[in-house]
Design an enzyme around this catalytic site. Structure first.
Site, PDB file in Angstrom:
ATOM      1  N   LYS A   1      63.473  24.864  38.854  1.00 39.65           N
ATOM      2  CA  LYS A   1      62.158  25.108  38.877  1.00 39.65           C
ATOM      3  C   LYS A   1      61.569  26.500  39.064  1.00 39.65           C
ATOM      4  O   LYS A   1      62.225  27.226  39.952  1.00 39.65           O
ATOM      5  CB  LYS A   1      61.325  24.076  39.781  1.00 39.65           C
TER       6      LYS A   1
HETATM    7  N1  GLU Z   1      57.841  20.798  33.647  1.00 35.91           N
HETATM    8  C1  GLU Z   1      58.119  19.699  33.211  1.00 35.91           C
HETATM    9  C2  GLU Z   1      58.693  18.572  33.931  1.00 35.91           C
HETATM   10  O1  GLU Z   1      58.377  18.762  35.359  1.00 35.91           O
HETATM   11  C3  GLU Z   1      59.100  19.885  31.902  1.00 35.91           C
HETATM   12  C4  GLU Z   1      60.379  20.746  32.133  1.00 35.91           C
HETATM   13  C5  GLU Z   1      61.251  21.234  30.817  1.00 35.91           C
HETATM   14  O2  GLU Z   1      60.839  20.860  29.820  1.00 35.91           O
HETATM   15  O3  GLU Z   1      62.325  21.660  31.321  1.00 35.91           O
HETATM   16  O4  GLU Z   1      59.409  17.849  33.851  1.00 35.91           O
END
Ligand code: GLU
Length: 425
Positions: A115
């Site tokens: 993240k």
């Molecule tokens: N931000 C989204 C999540 O928390 C998508 C992450 C992604 O597509 O890599 O799952």
């Protein structure tokens, strides 16, 4: 080397990171996870903090702080969004990265978890300032991202346009186009059909499964949605199309309620015109706090963490809570909801549709071969319903809530990969 876990810090969770670790600790005990693997999974693999100098429109330079955390890569390259928000902290990014590891394992896509986040207020920035911030942040984290290493995506307050700048910045530095470095891109530069609505669509599929499992009718079931960003807004639209009745919605400024059902198209138009759902004429004003406790069958927290607490959990009237947001429910609230017979579809299941279609986008980019939207939605449905059933099976088997069931499936998968690969050197 530390061989035991200091539990004093996790008795009363204060940060989302402690909360994420506690969730893992609970399931580790349940499934009898070996201590070595537990300790390994309890911490991130890699943490990068960067200072991001940005030229503002008035000519001055501001320095923003950003992070990229890679929690785990045992099952493949790490994957996870980037958040632009004033309240971003390293602890939060670490928790979100760990949750991505479990989410990818639960829907069985070959990724680990990561993240990113930048402490900033994108609503107070011009497009040029946002572009400058995005390009310099991308440059700073480019030493650890890449299509075979770690693949960012959108999250809170980051958009397809921002993904386009990430793709362009990374590609310009390498000297050729590399669409697979980031997902959630606009279609014109290698994005996937269906990615914009994927989080919401995945959420709809698992809510449908939950309603069927609990023998509740879908037609006319009343839904309250907190948050009207990518997840919440599309959830309102798709669930209304499916026959649910959307009775309340909100965003960071407040909400609206109408027990007879809200005109979702009208609200979407109102939000686009005014920037908020507040002031929509087809309902009465409510606060975000009131929305969580309103009379409904399905509650969809689709905003930020830690909104369902020990204080409001006894007052929640929904029968199903679908976590479109990451981390909306505190562990003590989880216990209360479970005891009250409310089925919580945990974040790593309920919002996994986004990363699932991100995986499809990455596969299409690598193959340079693009699929039709019907195919994407059908594959998404298959992955989501399978993950729901596996989660439910584990929850029944151990007599635990759906979050613990989902963790049991996910942590087992990551543990298996870890064991097979062994400890290097
Ligand atoms: N931000 C989204 C999540 O928390 C998508 C992450 C992604 O597509 O890599 O799952």
């Amino acid at each position: 080397m530390t061989t035991s876990i200091d539990r004093s810090a996790v008795q009363a969770p204060q940060s989302v990171w402690e909360m994420a670790q506690q969730q893992l600790d609970d399931v580790a005990r349940l499934i009898g996870l070996s201590e070595g693997i537990h300790l390994f999974l309890r911490v991130p693999k890699r943490v990068l903090e960067v200072s991001v100098p940005v030229r503002m429109d008035d000519g001055r330079i501001r320095i923003y702080t950003g992070y990229r955390v890679q929690h785990n890569m045992s099952r493949g390259p790490s994957k996870g969004g980037i958040r632009f928000h004033p309240d971003v902290t390293l602890d939060e990014v670490k928790a979100l990265a760990m949750w991505m590891t479990w989410k990818c394992a639960l829907v069985n896509i070959p990724f680990g978890g990561a993240k990113g986040g930048v402490i900033c207020d994108p609503k107070a920035m011009s497009m040029q300032e946002l572009e400058n911030l995005t390009r310099r942040f991308t440059t700073e984290i480019s030493i650890i991202i890449g299509p075979e290493k770690d693949i960012p995506a959108p999250d809170v307050y980051t958009t397809p346009q921002i993904m386009a700048w990430i793709m362009d910045t990374y590609s310009m530095q390498k000297g050729y186009s590399i669409p697979g470095v980031v997902t959630g891109k606009p279609i014109a530069i290698g994005g996937s059909l269906g990615r914009d609505k994927a989080t919401a669509r995945g959420c709809l599929y698992v809510v449908d499964e939950a309603m069927q499992t609990m023998k509740l009718p879908i037609e006319g079931a009343r839904v309250a949605i907190q948050g009207f960003g990518n997840a919440g807004m599309h959830a309102a639209t798709l669930m209304a199309e499916r026959g649910y009745r959307i009775v309340a919605v909100s965003d960071s400024r407040g909400g609206v309620i109408n027990a007879k059902g809200l005109d979702v198209r009208g609200i979407v138009a109102h939000k686009q015109e005014t920037g908020s759902v507040v002031g929509f004429a087809g309902g009465d004003a409510i606060t975000n706090k009131e929305l969580l406790e309103c009379d409904c069958d399905v509650l969809v927290p689709a905003a930020l963490e830690k909104v369902i607490t020990a204080q409001n959990a006894p007052k929640i009237r929904a029968k199903v809570v679908a976590e479109a947001a990451n981390g909306p429910t505190l562990p003590e609230a989880d216990a209360i909801l479970h005891e009250r017979g409310i089925m919580v579809l945990p974040d790593i299941l309920a919002n996994a549709g986004g990363v699932t279609v991100s995986y499809f986008e990455w596969v299409q980019d690598l193959q340079e071969n693009f699929w039709e939207e019907d195919e994407i939605n059908a594959r998404l449905k298959q992955k989501m319903t399978r993950a729901f059933r596996e989660t439910h099976e584990q929850a029944e088997r151990h007599g635990v809530d759906m979050r613990t069931g989902a963790y049991a499936v996910a942590v087992e998968r990551v543990a298996e990969a870890t064991k097979l690969r062994g400890l290097y050197p």
